[in-house]
Scaffold this motif. Structure first.
Motif, PDB file in Angstrom:
ATOM      1  N   ASP A 106      -5.669 -15.999  -2.669  1.00 22.69           N
ATOM      2  CA  ASP A 106      -4.918 -15.201  -1.699  1.00 22.69           C
ATOM      3  C   ASP A 106      -3.890 -14.287  -2.356  1.00 22.69           C
ATOM      4  N   HIS A 107      -3.924 -14.185  -3.685  1.00 19.79           N
ATOM      5  CA  HIS A 107      -3.035 -13.257  -4.377  1.00 19.79           C
ATOM      6  C   HIS A 107      -3.836 -12.099  -4.966  1.00 19.79           C
ATOM      7  N   GLN A 108      -4.905 -11.742  -4.277  1.00 24.13           N
ATOM      8  CA  GLN A 108      -5.702 -10.584  -4.658  1.00 24.13           C
ATOM      9  C   GLN A 108      -5.576  -9.548  -3.547  1.00 24.13           C
ATOM     10  N   PHE A 109      -4.993  -8.405  -3.884  1.00 24.77           N
ATOM     11  CA  PHE A 109      -4.698  -7.374  -2.904  1.00 24.77           C
ATOM     12  C   PHE A 109      -5.553  -6.148  -3.218  1.00 24.77           C
ATOM     13  N   LEU A 110      -6.381  -5.761  -2.258  1.00 21.25           N
ATOM     14  CA  LEU A 110      -7.324  -4.672  -2.465  1.00 21.25           C
ATOM     15  C   LEU A 110      -7.094  -3.599  -1.417  1.00 21.25           C
ATOM     16  N   PHE A 111      -7.059  -2.342  -1.861  1.00 20.06           N
ATOM     17  CA  PHE A 111      -6.760  -1.231  -0.974  1.00 20.06           C
ATOM     18  C   PHE A 111      -7.777  -0.114  -1.214  1.00 20.06           C
ATOM     19  N   VAL A 112      -8.287   0.434  -0.134  1.00 15.21           N
ATOM     20  CA  VAL A 112      -9.215   1.562  -0.203  1.00 15.21           C
ATOM     21  C   VAL A 112      -8.593   2.717   0.573  1.00 15.21           C
ATOM     22  N   ASN A 113      -8.275   3.797  -0.122  1.00 13.09           N
ATOM     23  CA  ASN A 113      -7.600   4.953   0.483  1.00 13.09           C
ATOM     24  C   ASN A 113      -6.344   4.538   1.252  1.00 13.09           C
ATOM     25  N   GLY A 114      -5.576   3.626   0.637  1.00 17.28           N
ATOM     26  CA  GLY A 114      -4.334   3.167   1.239  1.00 17.28           C
ATOM     27  C   GLY A 114      -4.501   2.139   2.335  1.00 17.28           C
ATOM     28  N   ARG A 115      -5.726   1.683   2.587  1.00 23.32           N
ATOM     29  CA  ARG A 115      -5.999   0.724   3.662  1.00 23.32           C
ATOM     30  C   ARG A 115      -6.223  -0.665   3.069  1.00 23.32           C
ATOM     31  N   PRO A 116      -5.436  -1.666   3.454  1.00 20.13           N
ATOM     32  CA  PRO A 116      -5.694  -3.030   2.971  1.00 20.13           C
ATOM     33  C   PRO A 116      -7.034  -3.533   3.508  1.00 20.13           C
ATOM     34  N   VAL A 117      -7.865  -4.044   2.628  1.00 20.08           N
ATOM     35  CA  VAL A 117      -9.183  -4.527   3.032  1.00 20.08           C
ATOM     36  C   VAL A 117      -9.434  -5.884   2.391  1.00 20.08           C
TER      37      VAL A 117
ATOM     38  N   ASP B  23      12.390   2.256  -0.392  1.00 18.47           N
ATOM     39  CA  ASP B  23      11.433   3.329  -0.620  1.00 18.47           C
ATOM     40  C   ASP B  23      11.638   3.932  -2.007  1.00 18.47           C
ATOM     41  N   GLY B  24      10.616   4.614  -2.480  1.00 17.53           N
ATOM     42  CA  GLY B  24      10.716   5.281  -3.772  1.00 17.53           C
ATOM     43  C   GLY B  24      10.446   4.397  -4.971  1.00 17.53           C
ATOM     44  N   GLU B  25       9.953   3.172  -4.775  1.00 19.63           N
ATOM     45  CA  GLU B  25       9.652   2.298  -5.900  1.00 19.63           C
ATOM     46  C   GLU B  25       8.328   2.703  -6.554  1.00 19.63           C
ATOM     47  N   SER B  26       8.198   2.349  -7.820  1.00 16.63           N
ATOM     48  CA  SER B  26       6.912   2.555  -8.465  1.00 16.63           C
ATOM     49  C   SER B  26       5.925   1.518  -7.934  1.00 16.63           C
ATOM     50  N   ARG B  27       4.640   1.807  -8.102  1.00 15.45           N
ATOM     51  CA  ARG B  27       3.619   0.889  -7.598  1.00 15.45           C
ATOM     52  C   ARG B  27       3.720  -0.480  -8.269  1.00 15.45           C
ATOM     53  N   GLU B  28       3.977  -0.491  -9.589  1.00 12.82           N
ATOM     54  CA  GLU B  28       4.068  -1.765 -10.300  1.00 12.82           C
ATOM     55  C   GLU B  28       5.265  -2.574  -9.816  1.00 12.82           C
ATOM     56  N   ASP B  29       6.408  -1.911  -9.606  1.00 17.15           N
ATOM     57  CA  ASP B  29       7.601  -2.618  -9.131  1.00 17.15           C
ATOM     58  C   ASP B  29       7.390  -3.160  -7.724  1.00 17.15           C
ATOM     59  N   ARG B  30       6.734  -2.387  -6.862  1.00 16.81           N
ATOM     60  CA  ARG B  30       6.506  -2.840  -5.491  1.00 16.81           C
ATOM     61  C   ARG B  30       5.575  -4.061  -5.479  1.00 16.81           C
ATOM     62  N   VAL B  31       4.531  -4.035  -6.284  1.00 11.15           N
ATOM     63  CA  VAL B  31       3.606  -5.174  -6.346  1.00 11.15           C
ATOM     64  C   VAL B  31       4.324  -6.414  -6.844  1.00 11.15           C
ATOM     65  N   ALA B  32       5.120  -6.281  -7.904  1.00  7.51           N
ATOM     66  CA  ALA B  32       5.848  -7.434  -8.442  1.00  7.51           C
ATOM     67  C   ALA B  32       6.856  -7.963  -7.431  1.00  7.51           C
TER      68      ALA B  32
ATOM     69  N   ALA C 202       0.818  -1.219   0.000  1.00  7.67           N
ATOM     70  CA  ALA C 202       0.000   0.000   0.000  1.00  7.67           C
ATOM     71  C   ALA C 202       0.847   1.262   0.000  1.00  7.67           C
ATOM     72  N   ARG C 203       2.097   1.182   0.486  1.00 10.79           N
ATOM     73  CA  ARG C 203       2.929   2.376   0.607  1.00 10.79           C
ATOM     74  C   ARG C 203       4.310   2.141  -0.019  1.00 10.79           C
ATOM     75  N   PRO C 204       4.416   2.258  -1.354  1.00 11.01           N
ATOM     76  CA  PRO C 204       5.732   2.065  -1.986  1.00 11.01           C
ATOM     77  C   PRO C 204       6.725   3.163  -1.646  1.00 11.01           C
ATOM     78  N   ASP C 205       6.264   4.241  -0.979  1.00  5.80           N
ATOM     79  CA  ASP C 205       7.184   5.311  -0.582  1.00  5.80           C
ATOM     80  C   ASP C 205       7.873   5.019   0.745  1.00  5.80           C
ATOM     81  N   ILE C 206       7.580   3.879   1.369  1.00  2.00           N
ATOM     82  CA  ILE C 206       8.172   3.520   2.663  1.00  2.00           C
ATOM     83  C   ILE C 206       9.026   2.267   2.488  1.00  2.00           C
ATOM     84  N   ALA C 207      10.233   2.285   3.044  1.00  2.00           N
ATOM     85  CA  ALA C 207      11.099   1.103   3.043  1.00  2.00           C
ATOM     86  C   ALA C 207      10.694   0.196   4.199  1.00  2.00           C
TER      87      ALA C 207
END
Length: 591
Positions: A245-256, A198-207, A178-183
């Motif tokens: 279990d490989h479906q990750f859903l986030f609402v306003n940065g909150r894992p749900v 920190d500082g990764e793109s969202r796609e890189d962090r997910v992969a 949820a927070r690719p800006d945090i290490a």
């Protein structure tokens, strides 16, 4: 019985039962606090899956001595500056986590602000043990030890250290995604298990947090409608898993974990995946705080939308649009075996008239394409066809219920002529069922024979998946699969079931690990025979896209006729359909 006011320590323990179910839930609250404190680097250390120790260190804003004392009181928080709870923008807001955790464990809190000195407080199951100055850099360090150590009724219901560690790893993976800006760094029993910068793109962090192969097998989602933004990555339909279990859903940065969102994802892939396969997705939904209620679950893992129909429609249309724009990539992954089929068929040195229809063709002569054959422009003439008389009369289908093979369509479907009509067979679905029934018979007899690999193959998985497979090595050996642990996050495959042939070893082991995640640990694999054998059979069956000889097609039909339950594959789909003579006549207006 008269009503009485409960004492404070009992109230805290009851609250702990709602907020702190296991080490993973305590860890989630602590890491969320670190994120809300503005941390840019978070380090987590676990011992025995969090049963013995959980330690979270961050470089956030820290707490003063007075704030630390308030933080250990119930319903005291810095995250609600006013009474407008519907506008909350932080992950936490109730002020229950720290006092709840401190009431059922030994907690040490050390914190320091940028301008002040460090301070420490030690609480043992709700009682203050000591406090005083602490030498600590700006930020906060919280150590939780012996969770539920003095509450044996709760402690005995916790699972093994491996299971609790797997749950903790899943929590950290979702929060870090949820927070690719945090290490984020996770250490377990002194060994580094996860680390992202920190500082990764969202796609890189997910992969990085799911599977490296996702980087080449995904589409990017970006959709905005009526102030609601949907972004993220979605795996191609050919890149799927055996469990959800490989479906990750986030609402306003909150894992749900919301059933509406999960159902929307399933709907988007409804006509692209089999019912027992699940896509890999990471969806990030951002909308005004007033359009979503996050205060509907004690652990804040569920939400309620003001316009659920619009949210569901956005997810379905966003995923479908991204897959449509991907074109052919959403249909089939580039596979060397499939690409090798696209070659000009070499001419056989033996005339077709001299080849019996039920005998395998002889080895074709080497073929050297001419300069004319290599032309790929639109001027290339169409391929020439030839027809030669057969040396023997083609067999009749009267004595065979599924008829006699007459050809193959799209390298996937066998066309056979029966006495009462035309039979079309899905070669992959049919052979999948046949392999499953062979495996069942072998398990009822002397066991499944194994075939040693010439070179053992290493399959990389995450650590919890390797732990699940390692715990079932003896049982998997009965199925003909010989595995060995090969470091923290890899398994070594020495042999596979002989009846599967040269299949996809990596895919087989990955799917088995996913299947084991959904099983009850008290059940043996033989009690889950259908699921395990079906998973293996799927990887050992004839694949769509493979050209079959006439002899192979007829052999498949004959085995189907004598195999029980051969009318449907392991996933519930039909393996063959029949067009009666009357149906064909109707198609041509003859009847």
């Amino acid at each position: 019985m008269s009503i009485r006011r409960l004492p404070e320590h009992l109230v805290n323990r009851i609250a702990a039962g709602e907020v702190v179910e296991r080490p993973a839930s305590a860890l989630k609250e602590l890491v969320e606090n670190a994120i809300d404190a503005g941390a840019r680097r978070i380090t987590i250390r676990l011992a025995a899956g969090g049963l013995d120790r959980i330690e979270v260190l961050d470089d956030g804003c820290g707490m003063t001595r007075a704030d630390m004392a308030l933080a250990l009181e119930r319903h005291a928080t810095s995250k609600l500056p006013d009474d407008a709870i519907e506008n909350v923008a932080t992950l936490g807001f109730r002020g229950e986590a720290l006092p709840s955790i401190a009431s059922v464990a030994q907690v040490t809190i050390e914190s320091r602000t940028r301008e002040g000195d460090g301070w420490q407080r030690i609480i043992d199951n709700g009682a203050l043990v000591s406090e005083g100055p602490a030498a600590i850099p700006p930020g906060t360090r919280i150590r939780v030890e012996q969770l539920f150590g003095k509450v044996p009724a709760r402690r005995k219901f916790l699972r093994s250290a491996r299971s609790e560690y797997a749950a903790c790893l899943d929590v950290i993976r979702r929060l870090a995604m949820a927070r690719p800006d945090i290490a984020v760094t996770l250490e377990h029993d002194g060994r580094r298990a996860l680390g992202v910068q920190d500082g990764e793109s969202r796609e890189d962090r997910v992969a990085a947090l799911t599977d490296r192969a996702l980087a080449d097998n995904h589409v990017v989602i970006a959709l905005e409608r009526e102030g609601v933004a949907l972004a993220g990555v979605a795996g191609l339909p050919t890149y799927h898993r055996g469990v959800a279990d490989h479906q990750f859903l986030f609402v306003n940065g909150r894992p749900v974990r919301d059933r509406l969102l999960v159902g929307a994802v399933r709907g988007a892939y409804a006509d692209l995946l089999a019912r027992d396969r699940h896509p890999v997705v990471a969806l990030f939904l951002d909308l005004p705080p007033g359009e979503v209620d996050v205060n509907v679950h004690p652990a804040k893992t569920e939400v309620r939308f003001r316009e659920p129909a619009m949210i569901r429609g956005m997810i379905v249309s966003g995923i479908k649009r991204a897959l449509d724009e991907a074109g052919f990539r959403s249909v089939q992954r580039a596979d060397p075996a499939a690409l090798s089929v696209w070659q000009q068929e070499p001419l056989s040195p033996t005339p077709i008239s001299a080849m019996p229809i039920f005998e395998a063709a002889s080895t074709p002569a080497p073929y050297a394409p001419s300069l004319h054959d290599r032309r790929t422009s639109f001027l290339t003439p169409p391929p020439m066809a030839r027809a030669e008389p057969a040396a023997q009369a083609p067999p009749q289908g009267q004595s065979f219920p599924l008829g006699v093979a007459r050809g193959q369509v799209a390298k996937t479907y066998i066309v056979a002529e029966a006495e009462d009509g035309l039979v079309i067979v899905d070669q992959h679905a049919a052979h999948e069922r046949l392999v499953l029934e062979r495996m069942r018979r072998a398990l009822d007899g002397a066991g499944v024979a194994s075939q040693a690999l010439l070179l053992p193959e290493v399959v990389e998985l995450d650590e919890p998946a390797c732990d699940r497979l390692e715990g079932r090595i003896a049982e998997l050996a009965e199925f003909g699969l010989d595995l060995e642990r090969f470091g923290p996050s890899a398994m070594l495959v020495r042999s596979t079931p002989a009846m599967l042939g040269a299949g996809d070893v990596h895919g087989l082991v990955t799917d088995l690990a996913d299947e084991l995640a959904a099983y009850d640990s008290t059940l043996s694999l033989k009690e889950r025979l259908d699921h395990v054998a079906a998973t293996m059979a799927c990887h050992g069956s004839v694949r769509a896209g493979r050209v079959l000889s006439v002899a192979e097609m007829n052999a498949l039909l004959r085995e189907m006729e004598v195999t029980p339950r051969s009318g449907q594959c392991n996933h519930g789909r039909p393996t063959w359909v029949k067009l009666g003579h009357g149906d064909i006549e109707k198609l041509f207006g003859r009847k």
